[in-house]
Design a protein around this motif. Structure first.
Motif, PDB file in Angstrom:
ATOM      1  N   LYS A 236     -31.644   0.487 -14.579  1.00 18.74           N
ATOM      2  CA  LYS A 236     -30.438  -0.344 -14.653  1.00 18.74           C
ATOM      3  C   LYS A 236     -30.818  -1.827 -14.774  1.00 18.74           C
ATOM      4  CE  LYS A 236     -26.118  -1.217 -12.093  1.00 18.74           C
ATOM      5  NZ  LYS A 236     -25.414  -1.825 -13.217  1.00 18.74           N
ATOM      6  N   ASN A 244     -26.893  -8.396 -20.289  1.00 19.18           N
ATOM      7  CA  ASN A 244     -26.148  -9.472 -19.616  1.00 19.18           C
ATOM      8  C   ASN A 244     -26.528 -10.869 -20.128  1.00 19.18           C
ATOM      9  OD1 ASN A 244     -25.620  -7.093 -18.182  1.00 19.18           O
ATOM     10  ND2 ASN A 244     -25.033  -8.209 -16.369  1.00 19.18           N
ATOM     11  N   SER A 315     -19.617  -8.642 -20.603  1.00 24.58           N
ATOM     12  CA  SER A 315     -20.566  -8.393 -19.512  1.00 24.58           C
ATOM     13  C   SER A 315     -20.228  -9.275 -18.309  1.00 24.58           C
ATOM     14  CB  SER A 315     -21.999  -8.672 -19.964  1.00 24.58           C
ATOM     15  OG  SER A 315     -22.218 -10.059 -20.009  1.00 24.58           O
TER      16      SER A 315
HETATM   17  O1  KPL Z   1     -23.444  -3.689 -15.848  1.00 20.57           O
HETATM   18  C1  KPL Z   1     -23.038  -4.328 -16.792  1.00 20.57           C
HETATM   19  C2  KPL Z   1     -22.552  -5.694 -16.520  1.00 20.57           C
HETATM   20  O2  KPL Z   1     -21.807  -6.247 -17.308  1.00 20.57           O
HETATM   21  O3  KPL Z   1     -22.935  -6.219 -15.451  1.00 20.57           O
HETATM   22  C3  KPL Z   1     -23.108  -3.739 -18.177  1.00 20.57           C
HETATM   23  C4  KPL Z   1     -23.798  -2.393 -18.141  1.00 20.57           C
HETATM   24  C5  KPL Z   1     -23.872  -4.658 -19.091  1.00 20.57           C
HETATM   25  C6  KPL Z   1     -21.743  -3.454 -18.712  1.00 20.57           C
HETATM   26  O4  KPL Z   1     -21.007  -4.585 -19.022  1.00 20.57           O
END
Ligand code: KPL
Length: 363
Positions: A236, A244, A315
């Motif tokens: 992740k 991001n 994001s």
């Molecule tokens: O987790 C995310 C975020 O925006 O913090 C993603 C996976 C990029 C989805 O927008």
């Protein structure tokens, strides 16, 4: 996968005092609301208390009819079975006078806490409730990036054997907001957690919070082995450290990012540097099948597929930049740079990303 999932419908363990203890939610953003709503919609739901850190939230709560509305696949579900608490800047709420002296309400202890604040707000938010937390408490940290639990231990719960049980967690659910207490659960995604240290309360059978999480169907929650959780956290981290900041820098939605081949090339360069760092952070002796999920090719495909699946999303980092808030870059690419420094690995590209994102905000 080594997920240990409690059987649905298995008896809830614990005495009634434990079962009546509230689960507190600190950080009522989209994910905090989803967790609160999912816990509250169970038939035998545990009491859930939302902790508000500013009076504006209380006004929004009143205006929303003191309810959280969650829409899933077009079906709206509204829950009202919450308590709320406005956190003062120090504790003790004046309630009246007795024999000329002012009395103070001692706020109740917090046995179970879910922290869904922005990573950088964790310390400041926990500071407000730390006196209500002790070694019998359990805190689930559900945040983007890596590094908050260490920060909390270094600054708040400094003495190891008096620390609460920490559950390190990640959640891949897609949630967006349609109003102050109204969310859309747009994509189901698992919530995975594991206790960071072993204590009596770290065992699922002894821990009311862990049980409530796995019984909350909408969360798809499961306890993973420490190694599997670490692997999931690192995968992740790779996704967040690429989508991001790049969406923030290019000011675009996730789905627009890789329409430009130049950005695909940039992503490949970043994946190459990042994968070497995260491979070095994996638990030692990771199974070859796991190592296969940390190759450049696998991670590139993962990043592309998340960008596509979440194509309509702005994001969280771009949202922060647009709102003039601090970003979570220090817990994403910043964490990679810090780790690479320790491991003596190259990280010039991630370092450049950190600098660029810092320039996007003044906070
Ligand atoms: O987790 C995310 C975020 O925006 O913090 C993603 C996976 C990029 C989805 O927008």
């Amino acid at each position: 996968n080594v997920a240990v999932r409690a059987k649905r419908g298995s008896p809830v363990l614990g005495n009634s005092a434990t079962l009546n203890r509230a689960i507190y939610i600190l950080g009522v953003g989209n994910l905090g609301k989803l967790v609160a709503h999912s816990l509250a919609r169970r038939e035998a739901a545990a009491p859930v208390t939302l902790l508000f850190h500013r009076p504006g939230l209380l006004a929004d709560w009143e205006a929303s009819g003191r309810a959280i509305k969650c829409t899933t696949d077009g079906v709206v579900d509204t829950r009202r079975n919450f308590s709320v608490e406005l956190l003062p800047n120090g504790y003790g709420t004046r309630t009246g006078r007795e024999s000329g002296s002012e009395t103070q309400h001692r706020p109740p202890p917090i046995h179970y806490l879910v922290v869904t604040t922005k990573a950088y707000s964790t310390l400041a938010a926990l500071e407000l409730v730390k006196d209500r937390i002790d070694r019998n408490s359990t805190i689930l940290f559900l945040q983007n990036g890596i590094g908050t639990t260490k920060e909390v231990s270094d600054n708040l719960f400094v003495v190891p054997n008096t620390r609460p049980t920490y559950l390190a967690g990640i959640c891949s659910a897609g949630v967006y907001s349609t109003g102050p207490f109204s969310i859309v659960h747009a994509g189901r995604g698992p919530l995975a957690f594991h206790p960071e240290s072993l204590s009596r309360t770290s065992y699922m059978s002894h821990n009311h919070l862990m049980q409530q999480l796995v019984y909350a169907d909408a969360l798809d929650a499961a306890m993973l082995s420490p190694a599997s959780l670490r692997e999931a956290q690192l995968r992740k981290l790779v996704v967040n450290s690429i989508i991001n900041p790049l969406t923030a820098i290019f000011n675009c939605k996730n789905g627009e990012l890789f329409a430009d081949p130049k950005n695909v090339a940039l992503m490949s360069i970043l994946v190459r540097e990042t994968s070497a760092i995260v491979r070095a952070l994996l638990p030692q002796k990771s199974h070859p099948a796991i190592m296969d999920t940390f190759t450049n090719k696998y991670l590139e495909e993962l990043v592309l597929s998340v960008a596509e699946k979440t194509g309509g999303n702005t994001s969280s980092m771009l949202q922060d930049v647009r709102a003039g808030r601090r970003t979570e870059i220090d817990y994403m690419n910043g964490y990679l740079v810090e780790s690479a420094g320790r491991l003596n690995l190259p990280c010039e590209h991630n370092a450049a990303i950190v600098r660029q994102v810092r320039q996007l905000t003044t906070v």
